[in-house]
Design a protein around this motif. Structure first.
Motif, short mmCIF file in Angstrom:
data_model
loop_
_atom_site.label_atom_id
_atom_site.label_comp_id
_atom_site.label_asym_id
_atom_site.label_seq_id
_atom_site.Cartn_x
_atom_site.Cartn_y
_atom_site.Cartn_z
N GLY A 172 -2.80 3.48 -9.86
CA GLY A 172 -3.27 2.10 -9.75
C GLY A 172 -4.72 1.95 -10.15
N GLU A 173 -5.55 2.92 -9.73
CA GLU A 173 -6.97 2.87 -10.11
C GLU A 173 -7.15 3.09 -11.61
N ALA A 174 -6.32 3.97 -12.18
CA ALA A 174 -6.43 4.25 -13.62
C ALA A 174 -6.03 3.05 -14.46
N ILE A 175 -5.07 2.26 -13.97
CA ILE A 175 -4.55 1.14 -14.75
C ILE A 175 -5.32 -0.15 -14.47
N TRP A 176 -5.52 -0.46 -13.18
CA TRP A 176 -6.12 -1.75 -12.79
C TRP A 176 -7.45 -1.61 -12.08
N GLY A 177 -8.00 -0.41 -11.97
CA GLY A 177 -9.28 -0.24 -11.30
C GLY A 177 -9.13 -0.40 -9.79
N ILE A 178 -10.19 -0.88 -9.13
CA ILE A 178 -10.18 -1.07 -7.68
C ILE A 178 -9.07 -2.02 -7.23
N PRO A 179 -8.83 -3.16 -7.94
CA PRO A 179 -7.68 -4.00 -7.54
C PRO A 179 -6.37 -3.23 -7.54
N GLY A 180 -6.22 -2.27 -8.45
CA GLY A 180 -5.00 -1.47 -8.48
C GLY A 180 -4.86 -0.60 -7.25
N MET A 181 -5.99 -0.08 -6.73
CA MET A 181 -5.95 0.71 -5.50
C MET A 181 -5.54 -0.15 -4.31
N VAL A 182 -6.01 -1.39 -4.28
CA VAL A 182 -5.68 -2.30 -3.18
C VAL A 182 -4.20 -2.69 -3.23
N LEU A 183 -3.70 -2.95 -4.42
CA LEU A 183 -2.33 -3.47 -4.58
C LEU A 183 -1.27 -2.38 -4.60
N SER A 184 -1.66 -1.14 -4.86
CA SER A 184 -0.68 -0.09 -5.18
C SER A 184 0.33 0.17 -4.06
N ILE A 185 -0.14 0.30 -2.81
CA ILE A 185 0.77 0.67 -1.73
C ILE A 185 1.78 -0.43 -1.42
N PRO A 186 1.35 -1.69 -1.21
CA PRO A 186 2.38 -2.72 -0.96
C PRO A 186 3.34 -2.92 -2.13
N LEU A 187 2.85 -2.82 -3.36
CA LEU A 187 3.75 -2.99 -4.51
C LEU A 187 4.76 -1.85 -4.60
N LEU A 188 4.32 -0.62 -4.31
CA LEU A 188 5.26 0.49 -4.32
C LEU A 188 6.27 0.36 -3.18
N GLY A 189 5.81 -0.13 -2.03
CA GLY A 189 6.74 -0.37 -0.91
C GLY A 189 7.79 -1.40 -1.27
N MET A 190 7.40 -2.46 -1.97
CA MET A 190 8.36 -3.47 -2.41
C MET A 190 9.31 -2.90 -3.45
N PHE A 191 8.78 -2.07 -4.34
CA PHE A 191 9.64 -1.44 -5.35
C PHE A 191 10.67 -0.52 -4.68
N LYS A 192 10.26 0.18 -3.61
CA LYS A 192 11.19 1.05 -2.90
C LYS A 192 12.34 0.26 -2.28
#
Length: 361
Positions: A304-324
């Protein structure tokens, strides 16, 4: 050959998805934040609608309540900062003393004289006016971009909440008739996971404010409430956030003329709070809502940080949880849902079992 072909197709799909996510970052990041906030505010909007308000008014009031909450936090921080500004001159003096001590350490350890250090600094600062102008323009551009993105997120939140029934009906029209029940269940659970995760994260952050506030006050940090709010709020950024907040607090402890005991006290506070957060607050408050394997939690934060920077770090866990959640309900994707999920046995939830218990092979 068939399995190899499927693997290659999956790898190609992954690479194409990563590329699209990176290229479409300016569009997708505000939309993702808007979607998550809309899911968080959906219970409030629904509650207001059940009280007889129209959807438009209930949606606007939900966003207004959230904005007032954020404004209250900003005012609290501003009040604390104003209190710190009174001691700004003292802080500057302490920072200069700290800087001199660093120069002395460099001279003693590396044999670089003060004059050579000064010359090196001047070389680094050459073209200072141009750099300062560039920094100023960059700051203005970043601030304006942040304001535009914030406004855009609020617009997305309003639209998603207002037209949520329309979007739901669209999804139900896309899927086949026999899969509509599953689709409704997935949409409900995805929304629930986002709501519970964000609500739990908010409660945990407030508890961190209290614990950091108590610890920093005992240690004797001036503006303890400000630094407690800073360290707790930065928890939104996984791993890096709380470390950054604590590093700033340690630096200010030095600048305030604090002794080594004060610095050690800050670090002990950080260690105690992190232990409590990891083994008490997260299991009890945040809970197993996203239920992700720790390896993939770390991996998705890095990606998430590599793709979207700091916003990617913030969004990564809830988005992965929704994907699961989606993976768990779509037959071809169930193995991937199992892969990124947590294998912790549900009955094994006590503190000491979580800390010392053995997992199955």
């Amino acid at each position: 050959m068939r399995h190899l072909s499927q693997t290659l197709q999956l790898l190609l799909l992954f690479l194409v998805s990563i590329t699209l996510l990176y290229v479409a970052r300016p569009v997708l990041v505000p939309l993702a934040f808007g979607g998550l906030l809309a899911m968080l505010l959906m219970p409030v909007a629904s509650w207001l609608e059940r009280r007889g308000l129209s959807r438009g008014i209930s949606t606007a009031l939900s966003i207004l309540l959230f904005a007032l909450l954020v404004a209250g936090l900003v005012l609290l921080l501003r009040w604390q900062i104003a209190d710190l500004v009174k001691d700004l001159a003292k802080l500057q003096d302490q920072l200069m003393k700290l800087f001199e001590q660093i120069k002395q350490y460099v001279r003693d350890q590396f044999g670089i004289t003060s004059r050579e250090q000064q010359r090196m600094l001047k070389e680094q600062q050459s073209g200072g006016m141009e750099k300062a102008a560039g920094v100023a323009m960059g700051t203005i551009t970043t601030t304006l971009g942040l304001l535009v993105d914030t406004l855009l997120v609020m617009v997305y939140v309003f639209c998603i909440l207002f037209f949520r029934s329309h979007f739901k009906n669209f999804v139900l029209r896309v899927v086949s008739l026999e899969n509509r029940t599953t689709a409704e269940k997935v949409m409900h659970k995805v929304s629930k996971v986002a709501q519970q995760y964000l609500t739990g994260l908010g409660l945990m952050i407030m508890m961190l404010w209290v614990m950091y506030g108590i610890g920093f006050s005992i240690v004797g940090i001036k503006g303890a409430i400000f630094f407690a709010i800073l360290c707790g709020t930065l928890e939104i950024v996984p791993f890096a956030g709380n470390i950054t907040g604590t590093a700033i607090t340690v630096l200010i402890a030095f600048a305030q003329g604090g002794s080594m005991d004060m610095v050690i006290g800050v670090l002990i506070t950080y260690a105690i709070v992190q232990f409590t957060q990891s083994y008490v607050l997260e299991p009890l408050v945040v809970g197993e809502q996203v239920n992700l394997n720790p390896l993939f939690t770390i991996l998705i934060i890095v990606v998430g940080e590599a793709i979207w920077g700091i916003p990617g770090m913030v969004l990564s866990i809830p988005l992965l949880g929704m994907f699961k959640v989606i993976c768990d309900h779509v037959e071809p994707l169930k193995p991937y849902g199992y892969l990124i999920g947590n294998q912790t046995v549900k009955e094994d939830k006590s503190f000491f079992k979580r800390l010392f218990g053995k997992d199955e092979d």
